[in-house]
Structures are given as structure tokens and as C-alpha cells.
Design a protein around this motif. Structure first.
Motif, PDB file in Angstrom:
ATOM      1  N   LEU A   1       0.836  -1.199   0.000  1.00 59.70           N
ATOM      2  CA  LEU A   1       0.000   0.000   0.000  1.00 59.70           C
ATOM      3  C   LEU A   1       0.869   1.247   0.000  1.00 59.70           C
ATOM      4  N   PRO A   2       0.435   2.313  -0.683  1.00 59.93           N
ATOM      5  CA  PRO A   2       1.268   3.520  -0.783  1.00 59.93           C
ATOM      6  C   PRO A   2       1.306   4.338   0.503  1.00 59.93           C
ATOM      7  N   THR A   3       0.214   4.275   1.294  1.00 58.35           N
ATOM      8  CA  THR A   3       0.132   5.061   2.524  1.00 58.35           C
ATOM      9  C   THR A   3      -0.540   4.223   3.614  1.00 58.35           C
ATOM     10  N   ALA A   4      -0.526   4.750   4.834  1.00 58.98           N
ATOM     11  CA  ALA A   4      -1.171   4.061   5.950  1.00 58.98           C
ATOM     12  C   ALA A   4      -2.673   3.977   5.693  1.00 58.98           C
ATOM     13  N   PRO A   5      -3.261   2.784   5.793  1.00 59.92           N
ATOM     14  CA  PRO A   5      -4.684   2.622   5.489  1.00 59.92           C
ATOM     15  C   PRO A   5      -5.575   2.933   6.697  1.00 59.92           C
ATOM     16  N   ASN A   6      -6.797   3.318   6.412  1.00 62.87           N
ATOM     17  CA  ASN A   6      -7.831   3.422   7.436  1.00 62.87           C
ATOM     18  C   ASN A   6      -8.418   2.032   7.617  1.00 62.87           C
ATOM     19  N   LEU A   7      -8.258   1.444   8.799  1.00 62.53           N
ATOM     20  CA  LEU A   7      -8.650   0.053   8.996  1.00 62.53           C
ATOM     21  C   LEU A   7     -10.139  -0.174   8.809  1.00 62.53           C
ATOM     22  N   SER A   8     -10.946   0.834   9.081  1.00 64.35           N
ATOM     23  CA  SER A   8     -12.397   0.665   8.984  1.00 64.35           C
ATOM     24  C   SER A   8     -12.909   0.766   7.554  1.00 64.35           C
ATOM     25  N   LEU A   9     -12.161   1.447   6.684  1.00 63.08           N
ATOM     26  CA  LEU A   9     -12.655   1.728   5.337  1.00 63.08           C
ATOM     27  C   LEU A   9     -11.881   1.000   4.242  1.00 63.08           C
ATOM     28  N   THR A  10     -10.773   0.367   4.581  1.00 65.29           N
ATOM     29  CA  THR A  10      -9.900  -0.256   3.580  1.00 65.29           C
ATOM     30  C   THR A  10     -10.070  -1.767   3.580  1.00 65.29           C
ATOM     31  N   THR A  11     -10.146  -2.349   2.397  1.00 60.67           N
ATOM     32  CA  THR A  11     -10.227  -3.804   2.292  1.00 60.67           C
ATOM     33  C   THR A  11      -9.642  -4.290   0.981  1.00 60.67           C
ATOM     34  N   GLY A  12      -9.191  -5.518   0.984  1.00 62.51           N
ATOM     35  CA  GLY A  12      -8.804  -6.173  -0.251  1.00 62.51           C
ATOM     36  C   GLY A  12     -10.042  -6.630  -0.993  1.00 62.51           C
ATOM     37  N   VAL A  13      -9.959  -6.693  -2.295  1.00 64.58           N
ATOM     38  CA  VAL A  13     -11.097  -7.115  -3.118  1.00 64.58           C
ATOM     39  C   VAL A  13     -10.606  -7.978  -4.278  1.00 64.58           C
ATOM     40  N   TRP A  14     -11.503  -8.801  -4.794  1.00 68.59           N
ATOM     41  CA  TRP A  14     -11.249  -9.462  -6.070  1.00 68.59           C
ATOM     42  C   TRP A  14     -12.236  -8.887  -7.073  1.00 68.59           C
ATOM     43  N   PHE A  15     -11.826  -8.829  -8.319  1.00 67.93           N
ATOM     44  CA  PHE A  15     -12.617  -8.135  -9.336  1.00 67.93           C
ATOM     45  C   PHE A  15     -13.332  -9.125 -10.243  1.00 67.93           C
ATOM     46  N   ASP A  16     -14.627  -8.892 -10.427  1.00 64.55           N
ATOM     47  CA  ASP A  16     -15.412  -9.692 -11.356  1.00 64.55           C
ATOM     48  C   ASP A  16     -14.858  -9.451 -12.767  1.00 64.55           C
ATOM     49  N   PRO A  17     -14.425 -10.497 -13.462  1.00 65.09           N
ATOM     50  CA  PRO A  17     -13.789 -10.304 -14.767  1.00 65.09           C
ATOM     51  C   PRO A  17     -14.718  -9.725 -15.832  1.00 65.09           C
ATOM     52  N   ASP A  18     -16.038  -9.878 -15.648  1.00 59.74           N
ATOM     53  CA  ASP A  18     -16.978  -9.374 -16.654  1.00 59.74           C
ATOM     54  C   ASP A  18     -17.403  -7.932 -16.380  1.00 59.74           C
ATOM     55  N   THR A  19     -17.711  -7.622 -15.114  1.00 59.68           N
ATOM     56  CA  THR A  19     -18.239  -6.293 -14.783  1.00 59.68           C
ATOM     57  C   THR A  19     -17.198  -5.356 -14.199  1.00 59.68           C
ATOM     58  N   GLY A  20     -16.098  -5.926 -13.680  1.00 56.46           N
ATOM     59  CA  GLY A  20     -15.098  -5.098 -13.017  1.00 56.46           C
ATOM     60  C   GLY A  20     -15.480  -4.745 -11.597  1.00 56.46           C
ATOM     61  N   ASP A  21     -16.641  -5.229 -11.132  1.00 54.99           N
ATOM     62  CA  ASP A  21     -17.093  -4.914  -9.775  1.00 54.99           C
ATOM     63  C   ASP A  21     -16.146  -5.510  -8.742  1.00 54.99           C
ATOM     64  N   ALA A  22     -15.898  -4.734  -7.689  1.00 56.05           N
ATOM     65  CA  ALA A  22     -15.056  -5.189  -6.588  1.00 56.05           C
ATOM     66  C   ALA A  22     -15.890  -5.991  -5.601  1.00 56.05           C
ATOM     67  N   LYS A  23     -15.351  -7.120  -5.146  1.00 54.28           N
ATOM     68  CA  LYS A  23     -16.034  -7.964  -4.171  1.00 54.28           C
ATOM     69  C   LYS A  23     -15.097  -8.232  -3.000  1.00 54.28           C
ATOM     70  N   PHE A  24     -15.657  -8.232  -1.798  1.00 56.21           N
ATOM     71  CA  PHE A  24     -14.858  -8.408  -0.591  1.00 56.21           C
ATOM     72  C   PHE A  24     -14.061  -9.699  -0.637  1.00 56.21           C
ATOM     73  N   VAL A  25     -12.852  -9.633  -0.118  1.00 62.28           N
ATOM     74  CA  VAL A  25     -12.026 -10.815   0.082  1.00 62.28           C
ATOM     75  C   VAL A  25     -11.395 -10.674   1.465  1.00 62.28           C
ATOM     76  N   PRO A  26     -11.323 -11.771   2.250  1.00 63.26           N
ATOM     77  CA  PRO A  26     -10.721 -11.685   3.576  1.00 63.26           C
ATOM     78  C   PRO A  26      -9.355 -11.010   3.523  1.00 63.26           C
ATOM     79  N   THR A  27      -9.165 -10.002   4.383  1.00 63.70           N
ATOM     80  CA  THR A  27      -7.969  -9.166   4.314  1.00 63.70           C
ATOM     81  C   THR A  27      -7.510  -8.748   5.707  1.00 63.70           C
TER      82      THR A  27
END
Length: 545
Positions: free
Chosen positions: A303-329
Motif C-alpha cells: 500500500l502507498p500510505t497508511a490505510p484506514n482500517l475501517s474503510l480499507t479492504t482487499g477485493v477481487w474483481f469480477d472479470p466481466d463487470t469489473g465490480d469489486a467484491k470483498f475478500v478476507p484481508t
């Protein structure tokens, strides 16, 4: 409104009576670290007797409940990490002899709280590394990819892999062996691994990890995550002729455009450039991509900077829509750098986002903080964009959906083989994913009852399954009766749900209701589901505390 996920301290007596209670000479003392919330409870009792401990949080709910046998000198010790808030905790300890428990208190103070933007330090585990500086066997080639980015290709000889894992096992000294392959001077990385060596490592170093370190991302591949023998059989080749190609690549320009468009539409902020992690098996001119594993596999993004723990999460991207989906992080620091440790059972394009979400009807609600946290992590959605309806009941289909999202699983409508679940139903893919993962099984008549409100004991059963799927074991052998005796309505708990409820209670995910009852047949609210999901993710280390 009164918080209802509570069980009162007097209920401790039931649990302690089952194990009996302490002798007159029993002692108890507590060490409590307010910053880490690590609690150690120890003392003396009669030699070799069963000792039960109950810790009530400041709200009166269960913070910890367990039972062990004192040693031959009468010494006992319990250690756990509290998931309660700040304030005074009550401890009661009992063993065999009387019905009078030994009691004490401890305080968790927020005088020196951890800043929300400070991730947990990462463990600096000893590793063996490749390539060694003086090796003549290292084969590294470099080429330009189709997108103009330099690709570094590393071929790891069989002996180098075997020796590296063996050395890692020695360095780990009983811990987890990690063999590190570092290529940090190229935008894309390809690493070739001999399948036969991985097969052998599965026997000699079954808990070993091959860690591939790129410029801004890393991939930790457990040697036991892939059944290379089965893959070789499916391709009709021998193990000695098969290679595994692990790749870490920036996503294509077209994919970036789709992802950025989706992020703009959904008001999410991309904190990292998306990275594609892939694993391809090659043998005899044949290729097969491995898209899923039999355990959770970790990847890390810098990560480039210190993250906000409440608002930051890892995601995986739907290959068709590009939508971000939660991934355990988990968000951590390592060598002064901020990292997102992403855990999932499948390969995909991954990234890290920042997103803030709230709803107009949760202001002042007892679960507001947890609802906002889980919604900002993309696990929860509202009934509309502006309302959450925290007191609405949760259906079986809805809770299965929440667990599938929380574990970062992909939809699979074909696996939803129930007579009352149709392929076109919005929840079919989620229920199928839950079935495939072993989270749910349905009823004896091949139905799922998707639109029925879920009961608390059904919810506990799904939660216990989710903890198991996450690779975490909750040991209740010999302790189940003690755990369940906490509740006055123990007799109302169904036999098929008893073990799961005991596991969920011990894990601190599900607690009792008011007046010392579990109420197994009662339904649960959306707010309660939000709190349970957060606790479950934190218990299995899929979410920062």
C-alpha cells in the motif's frame, strides 16, 4: 434500544456446577494487556481436577468460557484474546468439590488505544531464500510482455526447491517453513516449479509455503494447496514431466478501464493498481489453469500510505463487470511498509480499495459501528441504498449469502441442487457456493427453505461451518456440556446443533440472549447477523481487530 446479544453473569453458576467448583485453597490471578487485549488467567486448584473459567465482558455477555485439567501440582492457565470493549471484566473459576467459584476482576482501558490507521505488525518469520547469490543453477530470463512491461522468468531446479524447503523447515524450528523466491526488479514475474518436487514436499514438508516476492506483490503458495498428482492424471502425464507456472502480472489495460469505471460508479477509491495472480500447469504441450485451491491462499499487495482500517479492504474483481467484491484481508506493516494480506481459495485479479458506507436508519443503533464496518467492507448491503432495516429478520438464503461474501467465495448456481431453489433466483449462486464449500446442506427432503427466517441454532451451525472452512479448529471435546450449561434453555437446543452452538459460543461469535437463554428456535435480526459476521471474520484472522 437494549442490546439483546447478552447473557448475564449469574448464568456462570450452571457451567461451574457441571464441572463442580473450586476447593478452599484455590487461587486466581489475571494478566491483561489493554493494547493487545491478550488475557492470561492462571492459579492453583486441587491436583489434576477439571477447572472451568468464565469471563463476562462489561455488558454482561460471554467473553470467554473454557475448561481444562489442572496439572499434578494444581496449576492451571488459560490464555485468550478478548474481543470485548473497554471496561471491567468479571472472572469466575471453579473446579471439583463445591459450588462456590473463585472470583476476580480485571480492567481493559482505552487510555492508549491503537490508532485506527495503524495496521498490525507482520510476523518476521525465518525463511530460506532463492535464488542464492552464488548459485550456478539459477535460470533467469527476461523478456518484454505484450503490454511492454518487462517479465522476469525464473526456473527453480528440483534440487534447489527441495533443499530450500528443507532448510526452511530447519529454520522454522517447528513453525511454518517458508521458502522465499524474490524477483523485485520486474513488473511481471513468472516462476517455474517442478511438480514432482512439490509432490515430494507435500510428504516431507506438508505445512511448507513457497513465497514468491514480486515488485509490489507477493504470492504465498502452500505446497498442500494443490493436488499435483490428480492434475497429472487428468492431463495423462507423469509428474516428472509437469511444471507449475506461478504468475504475478499487472492486469490488462482493458481490464483496468472496466475496473476504474466500476469504481467510479460505485464510489469506491482504488488504493493499488489491480494485480492478476495465476497458476498454470504445463506438460507435454498441454496447459491447465488452476483457479481454485483446497485451502485459503495468501497474497499481499503493498500500500502507498497508511490505510484506514475501517474503510480499507482487499477485493477481487469480477472479470466481466469489473465490480469489486470483498475478500478476507488483514492490514499489516512489514519493514516499515504497509501491506494488505489477502486470503482466498481462488485466483483472480486483486486490489485494495477504500469505501465508506452508512445508512440513515442505523444512527444511534447499538450495532451501528459494526453495520458500517461490514458495509464499508462490501459484505453487507442495505435493503435500499439509504436504508438497512437493522431489525428485519434474516432468511436462510440471506445468511448463506452473507457467509459466502464474507469468505470471498465465487457464485456457483449449478451446485444449488435443491427442489425449492431455481437457477434464476437471486440467491441461487450464493447457495450453490455455500453448498460447494460445505457451509450448508439443506433438509432431508432435498429442500433448502431459502425464504424462511433463519433460527439461531441454524445460524450457529452455519457459523461453525464457516470457521472450519476458514481452516480454524474450535476444540469443544469434553467441554460441550459445560459451554451449553450456561443457558437455562439447554434442553431446547437440538442435538444436531449442539456441537456447532458450543463451537460458536466458545469462539465468541454467538452469545446468549437476555435472562440466560440461548433461544435456539428464535430468529435473528439483520443487525445481529452483522455483528456475528464481524466476530467470525476476526476470530479466523480474516479481518483486523
Amino acid at each position: 434500544m437494549k442490546k439483546i446479544l447478552t447473557t448475564m453473569l449469574p448464568s456462570l453458576l450452571l457451567a461451574l456446577q457441571l464441572a463442580s467448583a473450586a476447593s478452599a485453597s484455590s487461587t486466581v490471578q489475571v494478566q491483561a494487556d489493554s493494547s493487545s487485549k491478550q488475557i492470561v488467567i492462571e492459579g492453583t486448584s486441587d491436583a489434576n481436577q477439571q477447572v472451568t473459567v468464565f469471563v463476562a465482558n462489561p455488558d454482561g455477555g460471554i467473553d470467554y468460557l473454557d475448561q481444562i485439567q489442572a496439572d499434578s501440582t494444581g496449576h492451571y492457565q488459560f490464555s485468550y484474546k478478548s474481543r470485548g470493549g473497554y471496561g471491567q471484566y468479571s472472572v469466575s473459576v471453579g473446579g471439583t468439590g463445591t459450588n462456590t467459584p473463585v472470583k476476580t476482576n480485571f480492567l481493559l482501558s482505552d487510555a492508549t488505544p491503537t490508532t485506527p490507521s495503524t495496521p498490525t505488525p507482520n510476523d518476521d518469520k525465518p525463511t530460506s531464500s532463492f535464488p542464492p547469490s552464488n548459485s550456478d543453477n539459477v535460470i533467469i530470463t527476461r523478456e518484454k510482455g505484450s503490454n511492454g512491461i518487462e517479465v522476469a522468468k525464473v526456473s527453480v531446479p528440483a534440487k534447489a526447491l527441495a533443499d530450500g524447503l528443507s532448510k526452511a523447515k530447519e529454520l522454522a524450528n517447528g513453525g511454518q517453513p517458508i521458502f522465499k523466491i524474490e524477483v523485485k526488479d520486474a513488473g511481471s514475474v513468472k516462476v517455474e516449479l517442478p511438480a514432482a518436487s512439490i509432490f515430494d514436499a507435500g510428504k516431507t514438508v506438508p505445512n511448507g509455503i513457497i513465497s514468491i516476492q514480486g515488485k509490489y506483490a507477493a504470492y504465498e503458495l502452500p505446497v498442500s494447496a494443490i493436488d499435483v498428482s490428480k492434475i497429472a492424471q487428468s492431463l495423462g502425464v507423469g509428474l516428472k514431466d509437469m511444471k507449475l507456472m506461478v504468475r504475478i502480472d499487472p492486469v490488462s489495460d482493458a481490464a483496468i478501464t472496466t475496473i476504474q469505471g466500476s469504481a467510479s460508479h460505485n464510489s469506491t477509491k482504488l488504493l493499488t493498481s489491480p494485480v492478476e495472480f495465476s497458476l498454470i500447469v504445463e506438460a507435454g504441450g498441454k496447459q491447465q489453469e488452476i483457479t481454485s485451491f483446497n485451502s485459503f491462499v495468501s497474497r499481499s499487495l503493498e500500500l502507498p500510505t497508511a490505510p484506514n482500517l475501517s474503510l480499507t479492504t482487499g477485493v477481487w474483481f469480477d472479470p466481466d463487470t469489473g465490480d469489486a467484491k470483498f475478500v478476507p484481508t488483514e492490514l499489516k506493516t512489514f519493514d516499515g511498509k504497509y501491506q494488505a494480506i489477502i486470503k482466498r481459495k481462488g485466483n483472480s485479479a486483486y486490489g485494495v480499495i477504500e469505501y465508506s458506507k452508512t445508512f440513515g436508519d442505523i444512527t444511534g443503533h447499538w450495532a451501528q459501528k459494526d453495520i458500517e464496518l461490514m458495509a464499508s467492507k462490501l459484505v453487507l448491503k442495505g435493503v435500499t441504498d439509504e436504508t438497512f432495516a437493522p431489525e428485519n429478520r434474516v432468511t436462510r438464503a440471506e445468511f448463506a449469502t452473507l457467509l459466502v461474501r464474507a469468505l470471498g467465495l465465487a457464485d456457483n448456481p449449478k451446485a444449488a441442487a435443491f427442489s425449492d431453489v431455481n437457477g434464476g433466483d437471486w440467491y441461487a449462486g450464493y447457495i450453490g457456493a455455500a453448498v460447494e464449500a460445505g457451509l450448508v446442506s439443506g433438509f432431508d427432503n432435498h429442500t433448502f427453505h431459502p425464504n424462511e427466517n433463519i433460527t439461531r441454532e441454524q445460524m450457529a451451525t452455519m457459523v461453525a461451518s464457516a470457521i472450519r472452512v476458514a481452516g480454524v479448529s474450535v476444540d469443544v471435546v469434553g467441554k460441550q456440556d459445560t459451554l451449553l450449561a450456561t443457558f437455562k434453555d439447554r434442553g431446547a437446543i437440538s442435538g444436531w446443533a449442539a456441537s456447532s452452538i458450543a463451537q460458536s459460543v466458545k469462539a465468541g461469535v454467538i452469545q446468549g440472549m437476555a435472562d440466560r437463554e440461548f433461544m435456539p428456535s428464535d430468529t435473528a435480526s439483520r443487525a445481529q447477523a452483522a455483528v456475528m459476521l464481524k466476530r467470525m471474520l476476526q476470530y479466523v484472522n480474516f479481518l483486523n481487530e
